[in-house]
Design an enzyme around this catalytic site. Structure first.
Site, PDB file in Angstrom:
ATOM      1  N   CYS A   1       3.052 120.248  10.754  1.00  0.00           N
ATOM      2  CA  CYS A   1       2.270 120.759   9.628  1.00  0.00           C
ATOM      3  C   CYS A   1       2.956 121.998   9.041  1.00  0.00           C
ATOM      4  CB  CYS A   1       0.859 121.070  10.108  1.00  0.00           C
ATOM      5  SG  CYS A   1      -0.071 122.121   9.003  1.00  0.00           S
TER       6      CYS A   1
ATOM      7  N   ALA B   1       2.088 123.855   6.512  1.00  0.00           N
ATOM      8  CA  ALA B   1       1.168 124.956   6.193  1.00  0.00           C
ATOM      9  C   ALA B   1       0.841 125.774   7.451  1.00  0.00           C
ATOM     10  CB  ALA B   1      -0.105 124.395   5.576  1.00  0.00           C
ATOM     11  N   CYS B   2       0.773 125.077   8.598  1.00  0.00           N
ATOM     12  CA  CYS B   2       0.502 125.767   9.865  1.00  0.00           C
ATOM     13  C   CYS B   2       1.649 126.722  10.191  1.00  0.00           C
ATOM     14  CB  CYS B   2       0.338 124.761  10.997  1.00  0.00           C
ATOM     15  SG  CYS B   2      -0.925 123.527  10.698  1.00  0.00           S
ATOM     16  N   LYS B   3       2.844 126.217   9.909  1.00  0.00           N
ATOM     17  CA  LYS B   3       4.043 127.005  10.185  1.00  0.00           C
ATOM     18  C   LYS B   3       4.005 128.316   9.394  1.00  0.00           C
ATOM     19  CE  LYS B   3       7.672 124.469  11.107  1.00  0.00           C
ATOM     20  NZ  LYS B   3       8.857 123.635  11.007  1.00  0.00           N
TER      21      LYS B   3
ATOM     22  N   LEU C   1       0.922 130.696  11.090  1.00  0.00           N
ATOM     23  CA  LEU C   1       0.911 131.131  12.489  1.00  0.00           C
ATOM     24  C   LEU C   1       1.533 132.523  12.712  1.00  0.00           C
ATOM     25  CD1 LEU C   1       1.464 127.809  14.454  1.00  0.00           C
ATOM     26  CD2 LEU C   1      -0.525 129.285  14.561  1.00  0.00           C
TER      27      LEU C   1
END
Lengths: 196, 387
Positions: free
Chosen positions: A75, A77-79, A82
């Site tokens: 993902c 967007a997660c990267k 975080l």
């Protein structure tokens, strides 16, 4: 100044300050795009393992507000969010607030480990390869986060990436911690007999 | 060299679209939605489905080279079939064909299950022809390059997800493909540069035409699977040619099956390989201009033999198995650049006809969310948990 006037001014000032604080929290929730629950329910409990294979459940964090984040290595967007979450964690950890990230990657634990190392994440990262917890939390997009208060109740839902190290985010999390502080104070007072 | 420059121009055009259109990146607000388990090569019908309430646009530039001749599974030397038409030989024989195809498509996902795609194409065909001795003598040249170009048929295709084992990140899903190929491509392209007197203005052979001339049904099934870091699947699709076009013939029935496997090797790079099978029947008949007017026949008489194997409706179709290798890159969020090369493995052709030699493709894909997309509105907070 008469006693009545003094009480009126005091109460007005008190409510103004209180309302301002409350609306400040509301504004932070709004800025962060956090959906508040209509009915406060308990966060579904889970039993997962961290990346070292140690069992971890939601109960382990009882007594602390938790930012529960669902993510995956695939993902993008997660990267992006975080690292900001890590910065928030470093800011909040001394206040007793936890961040727990649950990876829904299905197979490759080593890739999650590599990712965690690469991004220097120090908050607990759990693994949900069977997607059971993901389904229990009705995740339909990544990243998704929930705010869980110190009593294990769901207090917010966040869909999509956020700037978790922003002042608004810190305000939201501190409001959860503030509630916890007030409750802890009440417990302490109850124990010492001030409140019956 | 000319061929390479042409392809490079198209490639640069495609790349420039990707570089100079950063608007999509602005639209990206950071949410991975459904279909995460549904990545597919973009050349396979039904590949590149956008998220719900999002558009996607795809431009695909391909170059295909065909030749030499083949009959069944054997190569055919063109000199062996060049000769005098009445003796069962041909006055002009194809040597090589080059197809430059630009495909452009748009799609929109109405729901999590259903997407509608529209695809058009512009084709440039060049076919080198070799003459027999008589024509070499009369024209003073060994042959010429036959050309045709223009818009081809338009496909409207719906993809409906029949089954998935997970609503968010499925590892197995089956979809139905159904649609129509609409006859926007010409079937009356004519010779314009033939050095043989009297041939210009006559109808070009089948493969130099740009469409089928009929409304053709398309139906297929797609299986998509994934096991991190792999995606794999099988796509089987049938295109029917059920009735005759205005020239009084129809194309042979078509069936293709594509087996693919893709592996993510980097967060922005996916490698892929495919096995592509295609079956195609022969044409049903000659076009009116040949059958009745005698075009494409020796001395313009339909009772005589064909001037070229290209005029015989039985010299088309057959079975082909090829392998495709490629890579998908994600230079920007919501954009994919795909490069592919295809090589034939097995060809059993109704011949003599030109066999496939190789093909190269470059595709650029961009996804554009609308304000109804999950990327903008996010996912709904679950009421089951009190929201």
């Amino acid at each position: 100044m008469t006693g009545k006037k003094f009480i009126a001014i005091f109460l007005t000032g008190f409510f103004l300050v209180f309302a301002n604080a409350a609306s400040g929290h509301d504004a932070d929730f709004e800025t962060m795009g956090i959906v508040k629950p209509r009915t406060v329910k308990s966060a579904p409990d889970f039993d997962l393992q961290d990346l070292e294979g140690n069992p971890v459940s939601l109960d382990d964090f009882k007594g602390k507000p938790v930012l529960l984040n669902f993510w995956a290595t695939w993902c993008q967007a997660c990267k992006e969010e975080l690292p900001a979450m890590q910065r928030l964690y470093e800011y909040l950890k001394p206040q007793g607030i936890e961040i727990v990230a649950i990876s829904i990657d299905r197979n490759d634990k080593d890739r999650i480990k590599k990712y965690v190392k690469e991004y220097g994440l120090t908050f607990p990262v759990l693994w949900d390869p069977d997607q059971k917890v993901r389904r229990g939390y009705y995740i339909m997009g990544l990243p998704t986060s929930y705010l869980v208060d110190s009593e294990g109740k769901l207090q917010g839902f966040v869909s999509g990436a956020r700037a978790w190290d922003s002042p608004a985010s810190k305000g939201v999390m501190e409001s959860l911690a503030g509630d916890m502080g007030q409750r802890m104070q009440k417990v302490a007072e109850a124990k010492s007999g001030h409140i019956k | 060299m000319k061929l390479f420059k042409r392809f490079l121009t198209f490639l640069l055009m495609i790349l420039s679209f990707g570089v100079f259109l950063p608007a999509s990146a602005l639209a990206y607000i950071g949410l991975c939605c459904a279909h995460c388990g549904g990545n597919m090569p973009l050349n396979i019908p039904g590949g590149g489905i956008p998220e719900t309430h999002e558009f996607r646009f795809k431009v695909n530039q391909s170059f295909m080279q065909m030749g030499p001749l083949r009959d069944g599974t054997d190569d055919v030397d063109r000199t062996s079939i060049l000769g005098a038409p009445p003796a069962g030989r041909f006055a002009a024989v194809p040597d090589e064909m080059r197809m430059y195809m630009t495909m452009f498509g748009g799609a929109y996902s109405f729901t999590d299950r259903f997407a509608l795609m529209v695809m058009g194409m512009y084709t440039v065909n060049d076919m080198d022809m070799a003459f027999n001795n008589a024509l070499v003598g009369s024209t003073g040249t060994n042959g010429f390059t036959m050309n045709s170009s223009g818009f081809g048929d338009t496909q409207v295709l719906g993809k409906y997800r029949l089954y998935s084992n997970d609503s968010f990140a499925p590892t197995r899903q089956i979809s139905l493909l159904a649609g129509l190929s609409l006859p926007s491509g010409s079937i009356t392209k004519e010779f314009s540069n033939n050095p043989v007197g009297g041939q210009n203005g006559t109808i070009l052979p089948y493969r130099m035409q740009l469409g089928s001339g009929t409304v053709d049904p398309i139906i297929g099934l797609t299986y998509q699977g994934s096991k991190d870091p792999w995606w794999y699947g099988l796509n089987a699709i049938y295109e029917g040619h059920w009735y005759d076009n205005d020239q009084g013939y129809h194309q042979g029935q078509e069936f293709r099956a594509d087996l693919y496997a893709m592996r993510q090797v980097h967060s922005k790079i996916v490698l892929e390989s495919q096995l592509n099978f295609k079956y195609e029947g022969t044409y049903s008949d000659q076009p009116y201009n040949q059958r009745v007017l005698g075009q494409g026949h020796f001395r313009g008489n339909p009772a005589n033999g064909f001037l070229s194997p290209l005029n015989d409706p039985n010299n088309y179709g057959g079975e082909k198995l090829s392998a495709t290798f490629g890579a998908q890159f994600q230079p920007f969020p919501l954009q994919v650049l795909e490069l592919q090369a295809t090589l034939p493995i097995y060809q059993n052709l109704n011949g003599p006809q030109l066999q496939d030699d190789f093909a190269i493709m470059a595709a650029w894909y961009i996804e554009i969310p609308t304000k109804r997309s999950k990327r903008f509105v996010g996912t709904k907070a679950p009421k089951e948990l009190g929201f």
